[in-house]
Enzyme design. Structure first.
Site, short mmCIF file in Angstrom:
data_model
loop_
_atom_site.label_atom_id
_atom_site.label_comp_id
_atom_site.label_asym_id
_atom_site.label_seq_id
_atom_site.Cartn_x
_atom_site.Cartn_y
_atom_site.Cartn_z
CG ASP A 42 1.91 3.56 1.90
OD1 ASP A 42 2.98 3.17 2.39
OD2 ASP A 42 1.67 3.53 0.67
CE1 TYR A 47 2.92 5.06 -4.76
CE2 TYR A 47 1.97 5.55 -2.63
CZ TYR A 47 2.48 4.64 -3.53
OH TYR A 47 2.53 3.32 -3.18
CE LYS A 71 5.02 2.49 -0.18
NZ LYS A 71 4.15 3.55 -0.73
CG HIS A 104 8.22 2.62 -3.89
ND1 HIS A 104 7.57 3.78 -4.20
CD2 HIS A 104 7.28 1.65 -4.00
CE1 HIS A 104 6.30 3.51 -4.50
NE2 HIS A 104 6.11 2.22 -4.38
N1 LIG Z 1 4.78 -0.49 -2.30
C1 LIG Z 1 4.24 -0.52 -3.51
O1 LIG Z 1 4.90 -0.79 -4.53
C2 LIG Z 1 2.76 -0.26 -3.64
C3 LIG Z 1 2.08 -0.65 -4.82
C4 LIG Z 1 0.70 -0.43 -4.90
C5 LIG Z 1 0.04 0.19 -3.84
N2 LIG Z 1 0.72 0.59 -2.72
C6 LIG Z 1 0.04 1.27 -1.59
O2 LIG Z 1 -1.08 0.48 -1.19
C7 LIG Z 1 -2.26 1.28 -1.24
C8 LIG Z 1 -3.49 0.43 -1.55
O3 LIG Z 1 -3.34 -0.26 -2.76
P1 LIG Z 1 -4.13 0.14 -4.10
O4 LIG Z 1 -4.42 1.59 -4.08
O5 LIG Z 1 -3.31 -0.42 -5.23
O6 LIG Z 1 -5.45 -0.74 -4.08
P2 LIG Z 1 -6.61 -1.13 -3.03
O7 LIG Z 1 -6.48 -0.37 -1.77
O8 LIG Z 1 -6.62 -2.62 -2.97
O9 LIG Z 1 -7.91 -0.71 -3.84
C9 LIG Z 1 -8.23 0.63 -4.09
C10 LIG Z 1 -9.47 0.65 -4.96
O10 LIG Z 1 -10.54 0.02 -4.25
C11 LIG Z 1 -11.66 0.89 -4.13
N3 LIG Z 1 -12.20 0.69 -2.78
C12 LIG Z 1 -11.69 1.12 -1.60
N4 LIG Z 1 -12.44 0.70 -0.56
C13 LIG Z 1 -13.47 0.01 -1.09
C14 LIG Z 1 -14.57 -0.66 -0.53
N5 LIG Z 1 -14.80 -0.70 0.78
N6 LIG Z 1 -15.45 -1.29 -1.38
C15 LIG Z 1 -15.24 -1.28 -2.71
N7 LIG Z 1 -14.20 -0.65 -3.30
C16 LIG Z 1 -13.31 -0.01 -2.50
C17 LIG Z 1 -11.12 2.28 -4.39
O11 LIG Z 1 -12.07 3.06 -5.07
P3 LIG Z 1 -12.72 4.40 -4.44
O12 LIG Z 1 -11.62 5.41 -4.32
O13 LIG Z 1 -13.75 4.72 -5.46
O14 LIG Z 1 -13.29 4.01 -3.12
C18 LIG Z 1 -9.94 2.02 -5.32
O15 LIG Z 1 -10.35 1.97 -6.66
C19 LIG Z 1 -1.92 2.32 -2.32
O16 LIG Z 1 -2.83 3.39 -2.32
C20 LIG Z 1 -0.51 2.65 -1.95
O17 LIG Z 1 -0.48 3.52 -0.83
C21 LIG Z 1 2.07 0.34 -2.61
#
Ligand SMILES: NC(=O)c1ccc[n+]([C@@H]2O[C@H](COP(=O)([O-])OP(=O)(O)OC[C@H]3O[C@@H](n4cnc5c(N)ncnc54)[C@H](OP(=O)(O)O)[C@@H]3O)[C@@H](O)[C@H]2O)c1
Length: 271
Positions: A42, A47, A71, A104
């Site tokens: 994704d 980004y 997106k 998006h």
């Molecule tokens: N459509 C939208 O508007 C939208 C909005 C937000 C996000 N997104 C997409 O969704 C993806 C995921 O969401 P997100 O990045 O907001 O948050 P997330 O995936 O819920 O959390 C990421 C965080 O969790 C940590 N992490 C990852 N795996 C872990 C594990 N097994 N144990 C403990 N900590 C862990 C990572 O740190 P480390 O790197 O230190 O592991 C990072 O700080 C984004 O990267 C993006 O591609 C889309």
């Protein structure tokens, strides 16, 4: 790889998020994820990492097996601009086509039918393989389905145990759209959750794995992001255990009124 099938298209239940990953680090994580077995990556115009993601996909040598989702930024949804922005995305990604193209964020200043019409045209012209939406509420999902005859494969929304998204999930299912959960481990905060940790202990799994399993067990695809190889592996190992009905219900009690993490000035009025 377990997947959700929608309109004949399969979305893997586990994919990789790349928000805030940049440059060489991003390329390395994407390549490593694909080597581990991830088949859905994704990204987004917003980004600022499409070039790095595309490079990671090409370096893996497995381009044809990987679904790349990008997106369109909300300020580029008017038809001419959307078309230009998608061609720019493709030249940054340096890929043959975009596998999944999403809106998006909704933009009330651009008629949805016009945006979806432009996306359908890009699909027919071969630039894009599937189209869908992100951050759409119940009303917007219903409006989108009426506004196009083209299948919309998914709605990518914030989804984790701390936020009750039952209404929009039901609307997506009614509309034949897969739900893709972003911030699926609540931006890492699931890690320290006592309940998730306690449940995980019985299965030899971490709190993050229980959190991701809770979603995938409801047929919700997840796209956790990490910059660490060991966590790429951890987040991928979700299919060798099964949560009981009682555990599923107990995890659902974590939902809070203030559980939403992603909310901007341009967000729609949430359900
Ligand atoms: N459509 C939208 O508007 C939208 C909005 C937000 C996000 N997104 C997409 O969704 C993806 C995921 O969401 P997100 O990045 O907001 O948050 P997330 O995936 O819920 O959390 C990421 C965080 O969790 C940590 N992490 C990852 N795996 C872990 C594990 N097994 N144990 C403990 N900590 C862990 C990572 O740190 P480390 O790197 O230190 O592991 C990072 O700080 C984004 O990267 C993006 O591609 C889309």
């Amino acid at each position: 790889m377990q997947a959700i099938e929608t309109h004949g298209f399969k979305i893997p239940l586990i994919g990789l998020g790349t928000w805030v990953l940049r440059g060489r680090d991003c390329t390395r994580v994407v390549t490593q994820a694909i080597r581990i077995g991830y088949r859905y990556i994704d990204t987004a115009q917003m980004y600022d990492n499409e070039a790095a993601v595309g490079e990671g996909v090409r370096t893996s040598g497995l381009r044809s097996e990987v679904i790349v989702c990008t997106k369109v930024a909300p300020e580029r949804l008017a038809p001419h601009d959307l078309e230009r922005s998608v061609k720019e995305s493709l030249s940054r990604l340096r890929l043959d086509a975009i596998d999944v193209l999403l809106i998006h964020w909704p933009n009330p200043r651009v008629p949805l039918a016009e945006t979806l019409g432009a996306m359908a045209k890009l699909k027919h012209d071969g630039y894009v393989k599937q189209i869908g939406v992100s951050n759409f509420t119940v009303a917007l999902v219903e409006e989108a389905v009426k506004a196009t005859t083209e299948p919309l494969v998914c709605n990518q929304i914030e989804c984790h145990p701390y936020l009750n998204q039952d209404k929009v999930i039901a609307a997506c299912r009614k509309a034949g759209m897969a739900v893709v959960a972003y911030s699926p481990i609540a931006r890492g905060s699931a890690k320290g959750d006592e309940l998730l940790e306690r449940i995980g202990k019985a299965y030899g799994k971490s709190a993050a794995q229980v959190c991701l399993r809770w979603l995938t067990q409801q047929d919700i695809a997840v796209i956790p992001r990490t910059s660490k190889v060991e966590r790429l592996q951890e987040n991928f190992a979700l299919f060798d255990f099964h949560l009981s009905d009682a555990e599923m219900k107990e995890i659902a009690t974590l939902a809070r009124n203030d559980g939403r993490l992603v909310d901007w000035s341009w967000s729609p009025k949430w359900d």
